[in-house]
Motif scaffolding. Structure first.
Motif, PDB file in Angstrom:
ATOM      1  N   THR A 125     -37.008  15.677  -9.405  1.00  0.00           N
ATOM      2  CA  THR A 125     -35.539  15.676  -8.800  1.00  0.00           C
ATOM      3  C   THR A 125     -35.205  16.850  -7.971  1.00  0.00           C
ATOM      4  OG1 THR A 125     -34.551  14.655 -10.976  1.00  0.00           O
ATOM      5  CG2 THR A 125     -32.897  15.863  -9.515  1.00  0.00           C
ATOM      6  N   THR A 126     -35.811  17.717  -8.122  1.00  0.00           N
ATOM      7  CA  THR A 126     -35.646  19.151  -7.094  1.00  0.00           C
ATOM      8  C   THR A 126     -36.285  18.918  -5.931  1.00  0.00           C
ATOM      9  OG1 THR A 126     -37.711  20.160  -7.984  1.00  0.00           O
ATOM     10  CG2 THR A 126     -35.832  20.796  -9.115  1.00  0.00           C
ATOM     11  N   LEU A 127     -37.418  18.118  -5.947  1.00  0.00           N
ATOM     12  CA  LEU A 127     -38.079  17.966  -4.683  1.00  0.00           C
ATOM     13  C   LEU A 127     -37.182  16.665  -3.812  1.00  0.00           C
ATOM     14  CD1 LEU A 127     -41.715  17.419  -5.602  1.00  0.00           C
ATOM     15  CD2 LEU A 127     -40.488  19.424  -5.070  1.00  0.00           C
ATOM     16  N   SER A 128     -36.347  15.821  -4.608  1.00  0.00           N
ATOM     17  CA  SER A 128     -35.447  14.813  -4.076  1.00  0.00           C
ATOM     18  C   SER A 128     -34.338  15.402  -3.295  1.00  0.00           C
ATOM     19  CB  SER A 128     -35.352  13.765  -4.895  1.00  0.00           C
ATOM     20  OG  SER A 128     -36.503  12.826  -5.253  1.00  0.00           O
ATOM     21  N   LEU A 129     -34.000  16.508  -4.143  1.00  0.00           N
ATOM     22  CA  LEU A 129     -32.738  17.328  -3.507  1.00  0.00           C
ATOM     23  C   LEU A 129     -33.085  17.900  -2.180  1.00  0.00           C
ATOM     24  CD1 LEU A 129     -31.248  18.332  -6.762  1.00  0.00           C
ATOM     25  CD2 LEU A 129     -30.109  16.847  -5.360  1.00  0.00           C
ATOM     26  N   ILE A 130     -34.522  18.728  -2.139  1.00  0.00           N
ATOM     27  CA  ILE A 130     -34.869  19.418  -1.074  1.00  0.00           C
ATOM     28  C   ILE A 130     -35.064  18.193   0.322  1.00  0.00           C
ATOM     29  CG2 ILE A 130     -36.723  20.645  -0.046  1.00  0.00           C
ATOM     30  CD1 ILE A 130     -36.918  21.840  -2.951  1.00  0.00           C
ATOM     31  N   THR A 131     -35.575  17.086   0.127  1.00  0.00           N
ATOM     32  CA  THR A 131     -35.873  16.120   1.037  1.00  0.00           C
ATOM     33  C   THR A 131     -34.338  15.656   1.558  1.00  0.00           C
ATOM     34  OG1 THR A 131     -36.140  14.519  -0.381  1.00  0.00           O
ATOM     35  CG2 THR A 131     -37.967  15.590   0.174  1.00  0.00           C
TER      36      THR A 131
END
Length: 274
Positions: free
Chosen positions: A66-72
């Motif tokens: 989820t952290t990666l999806s927020l960054i993208t």
């Protein structure tokens, strides 16, 4: 390929400079089709300096990806703020590269066509794109396989294609979601070394999500440990192991073993909770 020590652009960097990635007190809540709310991430903060390699570990299903999806920009925080290069995330950012667990290759295209696809999509002239793709084929050791198709390659070779696909676009930020988990141990170790070599020749920041604690410690400058869902930051560890690192050797260093024991003791509590 010889490793290059990334200290020239990371270790001596100004720690007060604008970070490549900053997540400030971020919470993320999902609403299921039946109307049930699930809190995936709670009051999470993270700071990734320019040129820094950060790994995120935590129990299965805790919200690491989820952290990666927020960054993208694929997800928006319910509460809090996500910034990339000092600016609020407002959508898909071309400065960000993403390497998935499964290989994002076009099965109907040859290796050289797969690698050249990114530059072509970004508007590069065809001759320049293919010349650059040839260069990256050599850099990842696939110069004799440019005309092959993905189904003709081993898992490790396909992963090399995926790395070349990403690095050819010179991403300022590289996000990696369990990229080597499907590989056997020997191939995985080789690919980890390959990643370090490619990263050390660039000036980009990396956020690497993994279930493998040893992988996180061996690769990263800093490891974030997440709690069981709803995930929040439990601990942050600075990995002060010298670079360059050789994956087959670093795991046997006393400092590595001590760090591994310390972080596992922290992580084990959350795995049991989960």
């Amino acid at each position: 390929m010889n490793q290059i020590n990334p200290s020239a652009f990371m270790r001596g960097a100004d720690t007060q400079a604008v970070p490549a990635i900053e997540m400030r007190n971020v919470s993320c809540r999902f609403i299921s089709p039946d109307g049930k709310a699930t809190l995936a991430l709670r009051d999470f903060s993270m700071r990734v300096a320019k040129g820094e390699f950060v790994a995120i570990v935590g129990p299965t299903g805790c919200g690491k990806s989820t952290t990666l999806s927020l960054i993208t920009g694929l997800l928006k925080p319910t509460v809090g703020e996500v910034r990339v290069m000092g600016d609020p995330v407002g959508g898909i950012d071309p400065r960000i590269g993403f390497v998935f667990q499964s290989d994002a290759v076009f099965p109907w295209r040859s290796v050289i066509h797969n690698i050249a696809a990114g530059p072509l999509f970004r508007g590069m002239r065809k001759d320049q794109a293919y010349a650059l793709a040839e260069e990256w084929l050599r850099r990842v050791g696939l110069d004799k396989f440019g005309s092959h198709y993905p189904h003709q390659l081993s898992g490790g070779m396909r992963k090399r294609v995926a790395l070349a696909q990403t690095f050819i676009n010179s991403p300022q930020i590289l996000l990696m979601d369990e990229p080597f988990s499907a590989l056997d141990m020997q191939t995985r170790t080789l690919m980890q070394d390959e990643l370090l070599q490619l990263w050390s020749s660039q000036s980009g920041s990396v956020v690497f999500v993994t279930h493998d604690l040893e992988e996180a410690i061996a690769l990263a400058d800093k490891v974030y440990v997440l709690t069981a869902r709803p995930a929040t930051l439990k601990s942050e560890y600075v990995i002060d192991l010298p670079r360059p690192r050789v994956m087959s050797e670093v795991r046997y260093e006393p400092a590595f073993i001590d760090m591994s024991r310390k972080i596992w003791a922290d992580l084990r509590e959350e795995v049991h909770i989960n």
